[in-house]
Every structure is written in C-alpha cells, then in structure tokens.
Design a protein around this motif. Structure first.
Motif, PDB file in Angstrom:
ATOM      1  N   VAL A  21      36.709 -73.293  37.748  1.00  0.00           N
ATOM      2  CA  VAL A  21      35.722 -73.040  36.693  1.00  0.00           C
ATOM      3  C   VAL A  21      35.959 -71.705  35.978  1.00  0.00           C
ATOM      4  CG1 VAL A  21      33.248 -72.721  36.249  1.00  0.00           C
ATOM      5  CG2 VAL A  21      34.009 -74.524  37.788  1.00  0.00           C
ATOM      6  N   VAL A  22      36.308 -70.671  36.743  1.00  0.00           N
ATOM      7  CA  VAL A  22      36.456 -69.334  36.173  1.00  0.00           C
ATOM      8  C   VAL A  22      37.923 -68.959  35.966  1.00  0.00           C
ATOM      9  CG1 VAL A  22      35.904 -66.869  36.509  1.00  0.00           C
ATOM     10  CG2 VAL A  22      34.274 -68.615  37.224  1.00  0.00           C
ATOM     11  N   GLY A  23      38.806 -69.481  36.818  1.00  0.00           N
ATOM     12  CA  GLY A  23      40.220 -69.136  36.707  1.00  0.00           C
ATOM     13  C   GLY A  23      40.711 -68.251  37.832  1.00  0.00           C
ATOM     14  N   THR A  24      39.784 -67.777  38.671  1.00  0.00           N
ATOM     15  CA  THR A  24      40.149 -66.978  39.829  1.00  0.00           C
ATOM     16  C   THR A  24      39.249 -67.341  41.005  1.00  0.00           C
ATOM     17  OG1 THR A  24      40.309 -64.756  40.777  1.00  0.00           O
ATOM     18  CG2 THR A  24      38.726 -65.046  39.004  1.00  0.00           C
ATOM     19  N   GLY A  25      39.852 -67.452  42.175  1.00  0.00           N
ATOM     20  CA  GLY A  25      39.097 -67.793  43.373  1.00  0.00           C
ATOM     21  C   GLY A  25      38.210 -66.680  43.871  1.00  0.00           C
ATOM     22  N   ALA A  26      38.379 -65.487  43.302  1.00  0.00           N
ATOM     23  CA  ALA A  26      37.577 -64.339  43.722  1.00  0.00           C
ATOM     24  C   ALA A  26      36.417 -64.066  42.760  1.00  0.00           C
ATOM     25  CB  ALA A  26      38.472 -63.105  43.832  1.00  0.00           C
ATOM     26  N   ALA A  27      36.098 -65.020  41.906  1.00  0.00           N
ATOM     27  CA  ALA A  27      35.029 -64.835  40.913  1.00  0.00           C
ATOM     28  C   ALA A  27      33.687 -64.582  41.594  1.00  0.00           C
ATOM     29  CB  ALA A  27      34.935 -66.068  40.014  1.00  0.00           C
ATOM     30  N   GLU A  28      32.860 -63.805  40.919  1.00  0.00           N
ATOM     31  CA  GLU A  28      31.502 -63.532  41.393  1.00  0.00           C
ATOM     32  C   GLU A  28      30.572 -64.648  40.924  1.00  0.00           C
ATOM     33  OE1 GLU A  28      30.621 -60.829  43.276  1.00  0.00           O
ATOM     34  OE2 GLU A  28      32.732 -60.258  43.310  1.00  0.00           O
ATOM     35  N   LYS A  29      29.414 -64.763  41.594  1.00  0.00           N
ATOM     36  CA  LYS A  29      28.436 -65.800  41.229  1.00  0.00           C
ATOM     37  C   LYS A  29      28.042 -65.720  39.753  1.00  0.00           C
ATOM     38  CE  LYS A  29      25.849 -67.449  45.206  1.00  0.00           C
ATOM     39  NZ  LYS A  29      25.899 -68.865  44.936  1.00  0.00           N
ATOM     40  N   VAL A  30      27.871 -64.516  39.249  1.00  0.00           N
ATOM     41  CA  VAL A  30      27.452 -64.344  37.856  1.00  0.00           C
ATOM     42  C   VAL A  30      28.528 -64.867  36.897  1.00  0.00           C
ATOM     43  CG1 VAL A  30      28.267 -61.940  37.623  1.00  0.00           C
ATOM     44  CG2 VAL A  30      26.332 -62.739  36.268  1.00  0.00           C
ATOM     45  N   GLN A  31      29.795 -64.735  37.268  1.00  0.00           N
ATOM     46  CA  GLN A  31      30.882 -65.260  36.437  1.00  0.00           C
ATOM     47  C   GLN A  31      30.869 -66.784  36.443  1.00  0.00           C
ATOM     48  OE1 GLN A  31      33.820 -62.855  38.657  1.00  0.00           O
ATOM     49  NE2 GLN A  31      34.686 -62.374  36.647  1.00  0.00           N
ATOM     50  N   VAL A  32      30.619 -67.376  37.612  1.00  0.00           N
ATOM     51  CA  VAL A  32      30.541 -68.836  37.727  1.00  0.00           C
ATOM     52  C   VAL A  32      29.399 -69.346  36.847  1.00  0.00           C
ATOM     53  CG1 VAL A  32      30.065 -70.765  39.295  1.00  0.00           C
ATOM     54  CG2 VAL A  32      31.559 -68.900  40.043  1.00  0.00           C
ATOM     55  N   HIS A  33      28.242 -68.701  36.950  1.00  0.00           N
ATOM     56  CA  HIS A  33      27.073 -69.103  36.158  1.00  0.00           C
ATOM     57  C   HIS A  33      27.394 -69.036  34.664  1.00  0.00           C
ATOM     58  CE1 HIS A  33      22.517 -69.374  35.966  1.00  0.00           C
ATOM     59  NE2 HIS A  33      22.880 -69.240  34.711  1.00  0.00           N
ATOM     60  N   ALA A  34      28.051 -67.947  34.238  1.00  0.00           N
ATOM     61  CA  ALA A  34      28.381 -67.773  32.820  1.00  0.00           C
ATOM     62  C   ALA A  34      29.342 -68.857  32.340  1.00  0.00           C
ATOM     63  CB  ALA A  34      28.982 -66.388  32.591  1.00  0.00           C
ATOM     64  N   MET A  35      30.334 -69.196  33.138  1.00  0.00           N
ATOM     65  CA  MET A  35      31.295 -70.226  32.738  1.00  0.00           C
ATOM     66  C   MET A  35      30.648 -71.609  32.713  1.00  0.00           C
ATOM     67  SD  MET A  35      34.096 -69.182  31.613  1.00  0.00           S
ATOM     68  CE  MET A  35      34.965 -70.729  31.549  1.00  0.00           C
ATOM     69  N   VAL A  36      29.772 -71.882  33.663  1.00  0.00           N
ATOM     70  CA  VAL A  36      29.054 -73.163  33.666  1.00  0.00           C
ATOM     71  C   VAL A  36      28.231 -73.271  32.382  1.00  0.00           C
ATOM     72  CG1 VAL A  36      27.190 -74.464  34.784  1.00  0.00           C
ATOM     73  CG2 VAL A  36      29.038 -73.511  36.161  1.00  0.00           C
ATOM     74  N   GLN A  37      27.574 -72.182  32.013  1.00  0.00           N
ATOM     75  CA  GLN A  37      26.774 -72.165  30.788  1.00  0.00           C
ATOM     76  C   GLN A  37      27.657 -72.404  29.560  1.00  0.00           C
ATOM     77  OE1 GLN A  37      23.091 -71.219  31.184  1.00  0.00           O
ATOM     78  NE2 GLN A  37      23.419 -72.707  29.585  1.00  0.00           N
ATOM     79  N   LEU A  38      28.872 -71.863  29.584  1.00  0.00           N
ATOM     80  CA  LEU A  38      29.810 -72.037  28.478  1.00  0.00           C
ATOM     81  C   LEU A  38      30.337 -73.475  28.415  1.00  0.00           C
ATOM     82  CD1 LEU A  38      31.262 -70.346  26.275  1.00  0.00           C
ATOM     83  CD2 LEU A  38      33.131 -70.063  27.905  1.00  0.00           C
ATOM     84  N   LEU A  39      30.628 -74.050  29.585  1.00  0.00           N
ATOM     85  CA  LEU A  39      31.169 -75.407  29.648  1.00  0.00           C
ATOM     86  C   LEU A  39      30.118 -76.482  29.386  1.00  0.00           C
ATOM     87  CD1 LEU A  39      33.494 -74.932  32.749  1.00  0.00           C
ATOM     88  CD2 LEU A  39      34.237 -75.329  30.387  1.00  0.00           C
ATOM     89  N   LEU A  40      28.857 -76.145  29.662  1.00  0.00           N
ATOM     90  CA  LEU A  40      27.746 -77.091  29.459  1.00  0.00           C
ATOM     91  C   LEU A  40      26.708 -76.440  28.547  1.00  0.00           C
ATOM     92  CD1 LEU A  40      27.350 -78.250  33.190  1.00  0.00           C
ATOM     93  CD2 LEU A  40      28.554 -79.464  31.353  1.00  0.00           C
ATOM     94  N   PRO A  41      27.046 -76.253  27.273  1.00  0.00           N
ATOM     95  CA  PRO A  41      26.142 -75.539  26.368  1.00  0.00           C
ATOM     96  C   PRO A  41      24.772 -76.207  26.270  1.00  0.00           C
ATOM     97  CG  PRO A  41      27.992 -76.533  25.161  1.00  0.00           C
ATOM     98  CD  PRO A  41      28.223 -76.783  26.611  1.00  0.00           C
ATOM     99  N   GLY A  42      23.764 -75.368  26.247  1.00  0.00           N
ATOM    100  CA  GLY A  42      22.398 -75.869  26.110  1.00  0.00           C
ATOM    101  C   GLY A  42      21.734 -76.222  27.425  1.00  0.00           C
ATOM    102  N   ALA A  43      22.475 -76.209  28.514  1.00  0.00           N
ATOM    103  CA  ALA A  43      21.889 -76.553  29.812  1.00  0.00           C
ATOM    104  C   ALA A  43      20.983 -75.421  30.287  1.00  0.00           C
ATOM    105  CB  ALA A  43      22.986 -76.804  30.845  1.00  0.00           C
TER     106      ALA A  43
END
Length: 161
Positions: A111-133
C-alpha cells in the motif's frame, strides 16, 4: 469482486469492504467490531463472532483477507490476538470464504511502498487509493489496506506475475 479485509483484535477488529474491478478499486464500507474489556474472554470472543457473522450476513463478500499475527513483547497480548484471529478465520470460513493471510510488512509494502511504513502513512495511502471514504479509525484503515493488498495480489496473479 467484493473483498473483505480484516484486521483482527480482541478490543477492536477493523473491517473494510472494497470492490475490485480489474485495476479499479472502490470503497464500499468499513468499521470496527468492538468488545468490552470488562467482559470475560469467552464472552468477548463470542461477541466478536456474533458481530462478524452479522456483518457477513448483511454485507456478503466474494473473498476475505486477514492480517497474520505478529508477536508482541507481551505474551498475553499475543495470545489474545491469536484467539481473536482464530474467531475471525473461523467465521470467514463458515461464510464460505477462504481467507488469505498477509503479514503486516507485506501489507505496508503493497500500500505504501515500504514494509516499515507507519500507521499514519498507511491511513493516508488508503485515503488516497479510496477517495471519499470516511474511515472509521486506524483498525478500519488497516483492514482496508489488507483488502487492497489482496486486490493487488489477485490482479497480479491474473496477469501471470
């Protein structure tokens, strides 16, 4: 295809439903299944099972993906997580789904591109991949990330690589 992502936890199991059509992903719904910390463990596991059964009855899925257990420093926490995860796997299997399991590092990398991503980065990418959710919280964001990872893996398998 409708994919249910599940982030098991005894206190707050995150869930997220997405629709995958080729490379297009769209958000359907997400939320959290909570149990009361004041209840005894068997009652909490039973309540988690009942909530997930109701969710699957209300919102059927074609596939399910679940985060694998990671080992905490606290053995008791790891055991409780494993028991909640067992309930999640069992209920998904009873619903006719064959849940695929993904390690947290793999989900972050997908989802983020790195296995060491923080939770906040995961949340931001999910929001980007699923706009409006409107994401119900960190557990729901993780569950949506798990569903997205599964969608990517299915698409990759269809392409033959």
């Amino acid at each position: 295809m409708i994919i249910l992502g599940l982030d098991p936890s005894l206190s707050s199991t995150g869930w997220g439903l997405i629709r995958a059509e080729g490379n297009r992903l769209s958000h359907i719904a997400n939320g959290q299944l909570k149990t009361a910390t004041t209840e005894p463990l068997p009652a909490r596991l039973s309540h988690l099972a009942t909530q997930l059964e109701a969710l699957l009855a209300d919102r059927p899925a074609d596939a399910a993906a679940v985060e694998e257990v990671f080992v905490n420093k606290n053995a008791q926490s790891t055991l409780k997580l494993a028991q909640a995860r067992g309930v999640v796997l069992m209920i998904a299997a009873r619903a006719g789904l064959d849940p695929t399991e993904y390690a947290a590092r793999l989900v972050k990398k997908a989802v983020v591109g790195t296995g060491a991503a923080e939770k906040v980065q995961v949340h931001a990418m999910v929001q980007l991949l699923l706009p409006g959710a409107a994401i119900a919280g960190p557990d729901a964001a993780d569950a949506l990330a798990i569903a997205i990872t599964h969608a990517h893996h299915l698409a990759s398998a269809r392409r033959g690589g």
